[in-house]
Write a protein that holds these residues in place. Sequence first.
Motif, mmCIF file in Angstrom:
data_model
loop_
_atom_site.group_PDB
_atom_site.id
_atom_site.type_symbol
_atom_site.label_atom_id
_atom_site.label_comp_id
_atom_site.label_asym_id
_atom_site.label_seq_id
_atom_site.Cartn_x
_atom_site.Cartn_y
_atom_site.Cartn_z
ATOM 1 N N THR A 62 0.841 -1.204 0.000
ATOM 2 C CA THR A 62 0.000 0.000 0.000
ATOM 3 C C THR A 62 0.879 1.258 0.000
ATOM 4 N N ASP A 164 -0.052 -2.770 -10.236
ATOM 5 C CA ASP A 164 -0.206 -3.362 -8.911
ATOM 6 C C ASP A 164 0.020 -4.868 -9.062
ATOM 7 N N GLU A 167 0.123 -9.352 -6.145
ATOM 8 C CA GLU A 167 -0.207 -10.784 -6.136
ATOM 9 C C GLU A 167 0.525 -11.551 -7.235
ATOM 10 N N SER A 188 3.957 -6.815 -2.941
ATOM 11 C CA SER A 188 3.650 -6.880 -1.508
ATOM 12 C C SER A 188 4.250 -8.142 -0.912
ATOM 13 N N LYS A 193 0.936 -13.354 0.913
ATOM 14 C CA LYS A 193 1.409 -13.299 -0.468
ATOM 15 C C LYS A 193 2.376 -14.451 -0.774
HETATM 16 C C1 LIG Z 1 -2.015 -7.364 -0.790
HETATM 17 C C2 LIG Z 1 -2.398 -6.408 -1.842
HETATM 18 C C3 LIG Z 1 -2.055 -5.051 -1.766
HETATM 19 C C4 LIG Z 1 -1.462 -4.392 -0.558
HETATM 20 O O1 LIG Z 1 -0.308 -4.901 -0.069
HETATM 21 P P1 LIG Z 1 0.068 -4.691 1.481
HETATM 22 O O2 LIG Z 1 1.486 -5.113 1.526
HETATM 23 O O3 LIG Z 1 -0.842 -5.594 2.254
HETATM 24 O O4 LIG Z 1 -0.130 -3.269 1.814
HETATM 25 C C5 LIG Z 1 -2.359 -4.228 -2.844
HETATM 26 N N1 LIG Z 1 -2.980 -4.705 -3.916
HETATM 27 C C6 LIG Z 1 -3.359 -5.995 -4.019
HETATM 28 C C7 LIG Z 1 -4.024 -6.450 -5.274
HETATM 29 C C8 LIG Z 1 -3.096 -6.888 -2.979
HETATM 30 O O5 LIG Z 1 -3.502 -8.148 -3.077
#
Ligand SMILES: *Cc1c(COP(=O)(O)O)cnc(C)c1O
Length: 388
Positions: A62, A164, A167, A188, A193
Amino acid sequence: MFSNNKRIYLSPPHMSGNELTYIQNAFDTNWIAPLGPHVDAFEKELASHVGVNDAAAVSSGTAAIHLALRLLDVKAGDTVFCSSLTFVASANPIVYLGATPVFIDSEPDSWNMSPQALEYALFDAVKEGKLPKAVIVVNLYGQSAKMDEILEICHTFHIPVIEDAAESLGSTYKGRASGSFGKFGIYSFNGNKILSTSGGGMLVSNDVEALNRARFLATQARDYAAHYQHSQMGYNYRMSNVLAGIGRAQLEVLEERILARRAVFERYYQELADLPGIRFMPELANTRSNRWLTVLTLEEKEAGISVEALLDVLAEENIEARPVWKPLHLQPLFEGGRYYAHNENESVSEQLFKTGLCLPSGSSLTEDEQSRVIGCIKKSLKAKSFSI
Ligand SMILES: *Cc1c(COP(=O)(O)O)cnc(C)c1O
């Protein structure tokens, strides 16, 4: 009533053992800080693994998205386009900056951002004379979005892309690492994860100068002076040297973790794909998904059981399974916000939310545990289809 069976988690952390060597080293050298040699090394190793010029280790995925938006000068009153079918963390940083998200639907081949819906949305934005400052494209459950199509559209309108890839670490699109396509990419390392540092994230880019600025913003934007001088607002977002040590050991086993998750998918597929009403999340041609989660859709009419009912049966057997992400345009938080569907009478993300189901997919899932999940699903589908 819960069974006495041991709980099977959706996607638990999976340590290799070598993490302790790196943690011990951090303790031995007393580098217990949000900077240090493991942080520098983890950044270099990850950047080289995904084939980008630079990476900045931060406290969460995030935080990485927040920094990417700041670097693109997103401000109050701006709009940012974002995939709708995703975890709320993809869009929250837009709101942190006072900007407004506009949500874009999925398309059926990848379940990710629909290039067609993105194009409609951009035409509207042109008409209104207000283009978005950025487009956040999510690579859901390990599957890359249709990056060629999306990048072409965004280049036409000169809009920077943030990938992003929280995942999809280790996945590829046409042979290149997922997360390395946009102006910025983010990963992340949260507990669920494919790799975990307990909590953490990475911002990647080929723009080394921008990432140096990200590191500056992530350490309270401290100017170069002995007396703690600040001319801009910053954040406390850097990654701990202890956690970066965990990350280095995790990165060593990334390929093993992908193979394990793909094998989990393969076994579910072999055992369940022929059952009535079940369809698995597709893998787009020329991509390799890390299969972070095995996800399928269940058509109640054919299967004789609803997603809710099947989730209840699994929960009773002490098995953690989940619905697919609730699309962000349906979240109370974003009520009244704008949304562009794949086409006039087809909202793909809403359909996937109604029928989708995520199964336990951890790389440490044993064959016995997986057999329990498979047995439970087979039994439920049969029982229901015979009881009509
Ligand atoms: C887990 C996740 C995040 C955020 O990651 P964090 O490390 O938990 O802040 C953002 N986008 C997606 C699609 C995620 O699955």
